[in-house]
Structures are given as structure tokens and as C-alpha cells.
Design an enzyme around this catalytic site. Structure first.
Site, mmCIF file in Angstrom:
data_model
loop_
_atom_site.group_PDB
_atom_site.id
_atom_site.type_symbol
_atom_site.label_atom_id
_atom_site.label_comp_id
_atom_site.label_asym_id
_atom_site.label_seq_id
_atom_site.Cartn_x
_atom_site.Cartn_y
_atom_site.Cartn_z
ATOM 1 C CB SER A 152 -8.604 -8.453 -13.863
ATOM 2 O OG SER A 152 -8.663 -9.725 -14.483
ATOM 3 C CE1 TYR A 155 -10.983 -10.398 -9.458
ATOM 4 C CE2 TYR A 155 -10.674 -10.810 -11.795
ATOM 5 C CZ TYR A 155 -10.167 -10.453 -10.570
ATOM 6 O OH TYR A 155 -8.833 -10.145 -10.451
HETATM 7 P P1 NDP Z 1 -3.623 -12.512 -3.081
HETATM 8 O O1 NDP Z 1 -4.821 -13.265 -2.646
HETATM 9 O O2 NDP Z 1 -2.321 -13.196 -3.161
HETATM 10 O O3 NDP Z 1 -3.453 -11.208 -2.140
HETATM 11 C C1 NDP Z 1 -4.562 -10.372 -1.938
HETATM 12 C C2 NDP Z 1 -4.154 -9.165 -1.115
HETATM 13 O O4 NDP Z 1 -5.315 -8.331 -0.969
HETATM 14 C C3 NDP Z 1 -3.684 -9.532 0.280
HETATM 15 O O5 NDP Z 1 -2.697 -8.624 0.684
HETATM 16 C C4 NDP Z 1 -4.965 -9.365 1.112
HETATM 17 O O6 NDP Z 1 -4.709 -8.996 2.450
HETATM 18 C C5 NDP Z 1 -5.629 -8.208 0.403
HETATM 19 N N1 NDP Z 1 -7.078 -8.276 0.610
HETATM 20 C C6 NDP Z 1 -7.930 -9.240 0.194
HETATM 21 N N2 NDP Z 1 -9.184 -8.975 0.610
HETATM 22 C C7 NDP Z 1 -9.118 -7.806 1.300
HETATM 23 C C8 NDP Z 1 -10.069 -7.013 1.963
HETATM 24 N N3 NDP Z 1 -11.370 -7.377 2.027
HETATM 25 N N4 NDP Z 1 -9.661 -5.887 2.582
HETATM 26 C C9 NDP Z 1 -8.359 -5.523 2.532
HETATM 27 N N5 NDP Z 1 -7.397 -6.230 1.920
HETATM 28 C C10 NDP Z 1 -7.781 -7.360 1.299
HETATM 29 O O7 NDP Z 1 -4.023 -11.905 -4.505
HETATM 30 P P2 NDP Z 1 -3.108 -11.338 -5.691
HETATM 31 O O8 NDP Z 1 -1.860 -10.767 -5.138
HETATM 32 O O9 NDP Z 1 -3.055 -12.371 -6.724
HETATM 33 O O10 NDP Z 1 -4.071 -10.179 -6.213
HETATM 34 C C11 NDP Z 1 -3.766 -8.786 -6.058
HETATM 35 C C12 NDP Z 1 -4.660 -8.005 -7.013
HETATM 36 O O11 NDP Z 1 -4.388 -8.423 -8.349
HETATM 37 C C13 NDP Z 1 -6.154 -8.232 -6.786
HETATM 38 O O12 NDP Z 1 -6.843 -7.011 -6.952
HETATM 39 C C14 NDP Z 1 -6.520 -9.209 -7.879
HETATM 40 O O13 NDP Z 1 -7.879 -9.112 -8.239
HETATM 41 C C15 NDP Z 1 -5.597 -8.768 -8.996
HETATM 42 N N6 NDP Z 1 -5.358 -9.788 -10.007
HETATM 43 C C16 NDP Z 1 -4.731 -10.958 -9.711
HETATM 44 C C17 NDP Z 1 -4.528 -11.916 -10.688
HETATM 45 C C18 NDP Z 1 -3.848 -13.233 -10.423
HETATM 46 O O14 NDP Z 1 -3.860 -14.100 -11.335
HETATM 47 N N7 NDP Z 1 -3.230 -13.437 -9.271
HETATM 48 C C19 NDP Z 1 -4.986 -11.693 -12.074
HETATM 49 C C20 NDP Z 1 -5.608 -10.417 -12.275
HETATM 50 C C21 NDP Z 1 -5.788 -9.510 -11.279
HETATM 51 P P3 NDP Z 1 -4.805 -10.045 3.695
HETATM 52 O O15 NDP Z 1 -4.042 -11.264 3.314
HETATM 53 O O16 NDP Z 1 -4.195 -9.294 4.829
HETATM 54 O O17 NDP Z 1 -6.262 -10.323 3.895
#
Ligand code: NDP
Length: 246
Positions: free
Chosen positions: A141, A155
Site C-alpha cells: 500500500s 493497516y
Molecule cells: P477488495 O475488497 O475489492 O477485494 C479484496 C480481495 O481479497 C477479495 O478477493 C477477497 O476475497 C480477498 N480477501 C479479503 N479478505 C480475505 C481473507 N480473510 N481471506 C482470503 N481472502 C480475502 O480489495 P482491493 O481489490 O481493493 O484490495 C486488494 C489488495 O490491494 C489488498 O491487499 C489491499 O490492502 C490492497 N490495496 C488496496 C487499495 C485500494 O485503494 N483499493 C490501496 C492500497 C492497497 P472474498 O471476496 O472472496 O472474500
């Protein structure tokens, strides 16, 4: 077929958002792709269908990130299906936010398990299936570079762990010809952080370009790191944040 033809990839959290964009990008480049999901099984299967339609092999595995056995099983499933794993993308994550006084020890353990422990466990499980030329990419991030607002300490701490992991693993795995890198997204339009959400205008103002990233912008950075052009990049972090930490 693209530059990843014949390669196989495992992308965690590939059911939606950034992970789904990365999985589809790697599939468009020709890789066979396994994704993990926790709760969004139907959406994971839809991503698999989209990738299969591109002519590659794809599969989805349920793997809650706090469940070490499930993570190891997901690696075994991908390695068995594809005959190895060339690319691991540690993307699954959540965004805990709020007053630091309210954070419990249980919250700390859970977030560290999802962001840091899961990444460590997955790398340990995947490396025996990876040969020279292997690529490991973590999704961190931009908040590890700069935290512009209160409420993000837990976070930011959990994502900062990935910096040490990445640099250490670059040294551990360099002799085997495996690279290990990070991509740090800034505000990216997903369900976690919608570009029309209540905080979005404030987040946009933090950037140099005045805009959100799309998940595909992050996927493009991953594609660079796992492709031929990234072969001499390791232990590095690429910030994709429209200039929020500039
Ligand atoms: P979303 O919430 O859109 O998607 C999250 C994904 O992670 C989903 O596929 C979800 O699966 C999976 N997930 C969440 N919790 C778990 C868990 N406990 N076990 C397994 N899988 C899990 O988030 P983003 O796509 O935005 O984020 C993706 C990554 O990017 C993350 O690591 C986030 O911290 C990072 N990030 C995002 C930013 C943003 O602004 N969007 C900025 C900086 C970093 P399911 O739906 O099946 O539970």
C-alpha cells in the site's frame, strides 16, 4: 499468446477488485491462473470463466487467509493442476480503519495474519514448486510510504511488514533465480475504496495527478514485474498511486 505463455500463476484474493484484474491480466498474457477467494465463490467462478474464455487454464480455490492449512492446500492444488507455480501474487487483504484506541489485540493478530503471516506461509509453500525464473509479488500500500490521515496505523503497520519480507526473500531466493517485489497501490477504485465513496474526493486531492487508480493500473505494474522486463528487479517496490506520496 503473450509473454507468459506456458507459465502458471497463483493470485490470492482474485475474486474481485485488484486481484481479479491481476489474474485476468496474467491470463491475457498467456498464463494459466489459479485464484483464491474467501467469501465470494460465485464471483471467483465468474473470473475463472472469463480467463478460461481467453484460452488458458484457470481454477478457483477457497482459502481464508487466516487459515494456514487452507493456504498450503491452495498452493498444492495450483501446483498439481499446472505442474508447478511460476508466479505468486500475494494480494488478498482488507482495510481496517478507525481510531487506534479502539483496536483490539485480536484485531492486530487478525490483520497481521491476513497481510503478513499469509504472505510468509504462501511463499514457503510455493517455493518448492518454483524453478529459476520464478516471480513473487506482494501487494502492499502507498500508506507504507506516507500516511496522510489518522486511522490507518494498524493497516500501515501490517503492510509495512511486507517490505522486510520482500527484501529478505530477495536475498534468500536470488541465488535460485527467483525475484521478489512489491507493488504499492494508492487509492484504487474497488469495493474496498470506491472512487465515488465518501472519502474519495479527499483521497484524490492527496494525489499529484488528481485521480484514482483503476485496478488495471496495478495489474500493469504486476505484469511488468513478472514479465521479461522485470528479470533484474528484485527486493524493490513500485508505487502506483497517481503521485500520492510524491
Ligand atoms: P477488495 O475488497 O475489492 O477485494 C479484496 C480481495 O481479497 C477479495 O478477493 C477477497 O476475497 C480477498 N480477501 C479479503 N479478505 C480475505 C481473507 N480473510 N481471506 C482470503 N481472502 C480475502 O480489495 P482491493 O481489490 O481493493 O484490495 C486488494 C489488495 O490491494 C489488498 O491487499 C489491499 O490492502 C490492497 N490495496 C488496496 C487499495 C485500494 O485503494 N483499493 C490501496 C492500497 C492497497 P472474498 O471476496 O472472496 O472474500
Amino acid at each position: 499468446m503473450g509473454q507468459l505463455a506456458g507459465k502458471s500463476a497463483l493470485v490470492t484474493g482474485g475474486s474481485r477488485g485488484i486481484g481479479a484484474a491481476i489474474a485476468k491480466r496474467l491470463a491475457r498474457e498467456g498464463a494459466n491462473v489459479a485464484i483464491t477467494y474467501a467469501r465470494s465463490g460465485d464471483r471467483a467462478r465468474a473470473v475463472v470463466e472469463e480467463m478460461t474464455a481467453l484460452g488458458v487454464r484457470a481454477l478457483a480455490v477457497e482459502a481464508e487467509a487466516t487459515d494456514v492449512a487452507a493456504l498450503r492446500a491452495a498452493v498444492d492444488r495450483a501446483a498439481t493442476a499446472f505442474g508447478g507455480v511460476d508466479i505468486l501474487v500475494n494480494n488478498a487483504g482488507i482495510a481496517p480503519y478507525g481510531p487506534f484506541e479502539d483496536v483490539t489485540v485480536e484485531d492486530v493478530d487478525r490483520i497481521l495474519a491476513i497481510h503478513a503471516r499469509a504472505a510468509f506461509v504462501l511463499v514457503q509453500a510455493v517455493v518448492p514448486h518454483m524453478t529459476a525464473g520464478g516471480r513473487i509479488v506482494g501487494i502492499g500500500s502507498s500508506l507504507v510510504e506516507r500516511v496522510p490521515d489518522p486511522g490507518w496505523a494498524l493497516y500501515a503497520m501490517s503492510k509495512s511488514a511486507l517490505i522486510g519480507l520482500t527484501k529478505g526473500l530477495a536475498r534468500d531466493l536470488g541465488p535460485r533465480g527467483i525475484t521478489v517485489n512489491l507493488v504499492h497501490p494508492g487509492s484504487t477504485d474497488t469495493e474496498m475504496n470506491p472512487a465515488d465513496g465518501p472519502d474519495a474526493d479527499g483521497e484524490r486531492r492527496h494525489t499529484a495527478l488528481g485521480r484514482y487508480c483503476d485496478p488495471e493500473d496495478v495489474a500493469a505494474a504486476v505484469a511488468y514485474l513478472v514479465g521479461d522486463g522485470g528479470r533484474n528487479v528484485t527486493g524493490a517496490a513500485l508505487v502506483v498511486d497517481a503521485g500520492a506520496v510524491a
